[in-house]
Design a protein around this motif. Sequence first.
Motif, PDB file in Angstrom:
ATOM      1  N   LYS A 115     -54.035  24.847 -28.592  1.00 17.84           N
ATOM      2  CA  LYS A 115     -55.463  24.954 -28.268  1.00 17.84           C
ATOM      3  C   LYS A 115     -55.793  26.330 -27.682  1.00 17.84           C
ATOM      4  O   LYS A 115     -56.887  26.852 -27.893  1.00 17.84           O
ATOM      5  N   CYS A 116     -54.833  26.903 -26.978  1.00 18.18           N
ATOM      6  CA  CYS A 116     -55.064  28.196 -26.339  1.00 18.18           C
ATOM      7  C   CYS A 116     -54.861  29.378 -27.288  1.00 18.18           C
ATOM      8  O   CYS A 116     -55.237  30.507 -26.962  1.00 18.18           O
ATOM      9  N   ASP A 117     -54.253  29.112 -28.439  1.00 17.33           N
ATOM     10  CA  ASP A 117     -53.936  30.188 -29.383  1.00 17.33           C
ATOM     11  C   ASP A 117     -54.842  30.077 -30.615  1.00 17.33           C
ATOM     12  O   ASP A 117     -54.464  29.489 -31.622  1.00 17.33           O
ATOM     13  N   SER A 118     -56.043  30.656 -30.509  1.00 17.98           N
ATOM     14  CA  SER A 118     -57.011  30.535 -31.609  1.00 17.98           C
ATOM     15  C   SER A 118     -56.589  31.301 -32.856  1.00 17.98           C
ATOM     16  O   SER A 118     -57.141  31.077 -33.931  1.00 17.98           O
ATOM     17  N   ARG A 119     -55.597  32.209 -32.705  1.00 20.62           N
ATOM     18  CA  ARG A 119     -55.114  32.965 -33.862  1.00 20.62           C
ATOM     19  C   ARG A 119     -53.854  32.350 -34.468  1.00 20.62           C
ATOM     20  O   ARG A 119     -53.350  32.832 -35.475  1.00 20.62           O
ATOM     21  N   GLY A 120     -53.360  31.307 -33.842  1.00 19.04           N
ATOM     22  CA  GLY A 120     -52.150  30.666 -34.334  1.00 19.04           C
ATOM     23  C   GLY A 120     -52.398  29.871 -35.601  1.00 19.04           C
ATOM     24  O   GLY A 120     -53.536  29.469 -35.914  1.00 19.04           O
ATOM     25  N   GLU A 121     -51.349  29.598 -36.340  1.00 22.94           N
ATOM     26  CA  GLU A 121     -51.453  28.886 -37.619  1.00 22.94           C
ATOM     27  C   GLU A 121     -51.984  27.471 -37.432  1.00 22.94           C
ATOM     28  O   GLU A 121     -52.773  26.982 -38.236  1.00 22.94           O
ATOM     29  N   ALA A 122     -51.525  26.790 -36.377  1.00 23.08           N
ATOM     30  CA  ALA A 122     -51.960  25.408 -36.143  1.00 23.08           C
ATOM     31  C   ALA A 122     -53.469  25.348 -35.902  1.00 23.08           C
ATOM     32  O   ALA A 122     -54.166  24.477 -36.444  1.00 23.08           O
ATOM     33  N   PHE A 123     -53.975  26.278 -35.105  1.00 23.27           N
ATOM     34  CA  PHE A 123     -55.409  26.293 -34.815  1.00 23.27           C
ATOM     35  C   PHE A 123     -56.205  26.625 -36.075  1.00 23.27           C
ATOM     36  O   PHE A 123     -57.234  26.010 -36.356  1.00 23.27           O
TER      37      PHE A 123
END
Length: 914
Positions: free
Chosen positions: A591-599
């Motif tokens: 949730k904190c990583d808006s650039r991550g693949e999951a997000f």
Amino acid sequence: MQMTVEISTEVYEELRKTPLFFVKFYTDIHRDENGRECNNYLWKSVNSDYSISFPAQCFGNRENGYCLCLAESATYVVKQDSHEKTYTDENRVNMVFRDVSNSVQDYIICLNSCISRSQNKEDKYYFLEILWLLDKTFIDVNHLTEAIKKYDSKFIPCILNILRHIGHCLSVKKQNILKKVCTSLNGQYDVYMPQMLTEAVQFLQKETEPDKKNLFQLIDEFFEDGFGVAYADKISRTNNPLLQLVCWFSNENKLADYNSLITLFALVSEKTRLNIVKRYFHDVRCGNTIFDVRLLQQFVDNKFDDFIRYRYCTETPSEKVILTIPLLCDNIITLYNSNGEAFQTFDGILDFAITNCNQAHPDINFDLARIIPTCEHSAVYNTDFKGFVDYQLIRKLDTSKLTDENLLIIIRSILDKYGQRLSYPICKYDNDKKLETTILEKCKSVFSDKTTNGSSQQHKNECSGIGYKFYEDKWILKEDDKITEILKTFIPSDSSLRNINSQYYVDIQGVSVAMLRKYVNSLPQKYKMIGEDEFLVPSYKEETYDLFLIKTLSEILRMRIVPQKGALVGLRFDVFGYWKEIYATLSDDEKCDSRGEAFKKALSVFKEKESNEVYRRTVVSLKKELKTNEYNGEYFELKYDRQQLVRLISRYYFKETLKDDDDDTKRNFLTLSYTGNFKPYCAPTLSEANNPAIDLPFFWCRGKECFHNNLANQTLAEQNDWRHYTLYHMAEIIGFPKLHMTPGGYEPDNVVRVFIAVANKSMQKFKRLKCRGCGHLMFTDKSGRFNRHNYYSCINPNCPEAHIPVYLNYCYKCKKGLIDSRDTKRCPNGWYICPTCLACCDNEQYERQAQRYRISNNPVPERIARMLGHGHNDKGEYFCPICGGPIEIIVDEHYGEKRRGCPRCHKIFDDTPY
């Protein structure tokens, strides 16, 4: 220190009558062309009507934030015209002024103002200048004593009495100086310092030099951020009312004696007064005390309210008088006494304002944003959104229009559209006969004229009989790639074009109708063919040359309405709850990583789900709108109906075709509103019908659609922090909730909307609500059946202007210009002309009025339909607010330059932002 500024003669005449005025210190921080930070220090007049501004330099004391000034002499401004001749501009003067000091002369000037204004029993700020001077400058005992001695002996006791009262807010050190002055003049003065304040200072041993600070500065130290928490343990061991108040703000305990608030209320800052009201209501909510309307009444009619005015004079002299708190209390009292039926009325608010304002400078500010939420960041229609639908037109060339005669007419219209006709000289005195070159030269002569210094100067003079007419068969067009390609469609070869100085000269004799017919017949092949003759023309944003020919020479057989795929409502609003559901599946780190693949994947899933739902709703809506279930999965095909198509485009927000690479700004139906400096208050009305495109409930707010207002946290169920209480929370606490839940969210009761409207109007128009016949306050005119507080009249029976309606309203365009029917005229369509931006009416305004009826599925009233397309401003048509005549390009009599202005009034409008 003396300064000189250029101001209008009208302002100077006003300053001659009341020469004392305040300027305020400003720091203008900006960056130069090299990116370096620059500080520009300015003084500006507090009264914006004066328009006085000048560099700070060494003028005044910046630490005070304000400076009291005295207008002195003035001379007319001398200017030069375009011929370098000097002339006197009697509309402008260079005024000399200076800052006021503690000299004998200046004490007398301030005392004179005080004595003069004190004769008006309604003037509650008559001591403004003298109190500010005593508080901000060193009091010179000898100079002040000498100044008072200049007055007749019978006036001296009156002056000393004024000093005794206003001196109570000064520092102990300055009060002792006033005591010396009074004693030397056989008067008496008792130094005032509230015992509770003395005890509080001694108890905490915080202030090292309390004698040098005025009453308000000492009190404010106890309400600095974090003070109550830092001293909580120590404060809890005292019964001092001031320290108990500080402690009360820092905990949830009840107050030992709520009546102690009455004395403290007038002494604390405006911010703290509002906190007292909010915290009191919180105690009522929590059961710490019962609601006592009499306590609120004593907040409004406080017997110590002189101290509120003293604070105004020493901290914000001549600024707008802020009336948020008394108006809030007054409205709660009215609501309580009316058993929840009403807030304060418009005329009641006017009475309230005139009672509390500074009559020498009648400017007020209710600052309702502190007690009522604004529209900032609500969910509104995104003007970049491309729409829920698209459309296509099935066309067929109309061979009956491809005749030589008709094509020749079209060629002429093309040349008129992209070029201009050549002209030739004529003689008006000879039946408009064409003038040959040799004769034309004879019609021009040269003569000599004596100038003012005796020298001879030649001027070229053209015979007044020379005129010009346009050729019927010759054109000039500028040379560029677009024009060249167009001309190639009906001119056989480049050799037929005369190209001189990058311009084409076209003669109708050189065009080929056959070439244009052949080109037109080839156009369908550029589009998708349907059968042998029909072709599909998609929607377009701008008309090209080819489209112009197709529109002119083909007929529309059918239309296709295409639900656009990929349209969204918007992640920020999550109206269907998809993001909430998807977001819950992410881990805290994801949730904190808006650039991550999951997000990113979660966001992609959300967009797919929401776009599918939007598409489904659009299809369902269209079936209902078009009264058909014949949908092939891509489009609805119907017989062409222009009115129906225009209606569909409007109701489904079409702008242009969605493309695969369009970003979310083009796909999102809604966006957050950013209202800039003008922040309207949130008081929407739920629409009777849902949004027709995707069946969403929405509100009407100031004529615009709002899909998510700012009232979600305005009930007690959603708000526990008393510091965020508003009028809604307080009304609910005493048993009169003013919000009700609807399918679109909370909606305020109509009584709230009426209050916001009348409070806004009364504040905005307050300075103008003075009758010019007798000087009394004007009230809402009752002669009309439907007023909306735009018409006012004087009710003084002895006034020559009594009961004559005056229209007062703010300009819908610039939101700044106050339109006063006593000063401004109407345009030919009957709209009053804004004196600030010259706006009257435009097509967008009429279209916006019509749109509200269309979206609500109601017929557009005939009075609005009649005006569609007949607005003025978007066509560049503007009118003079002084006489109502059209604004034109005129030649300035002094500068000899072309200016925008009124030829009848000779008023120049170059600086008007239209």
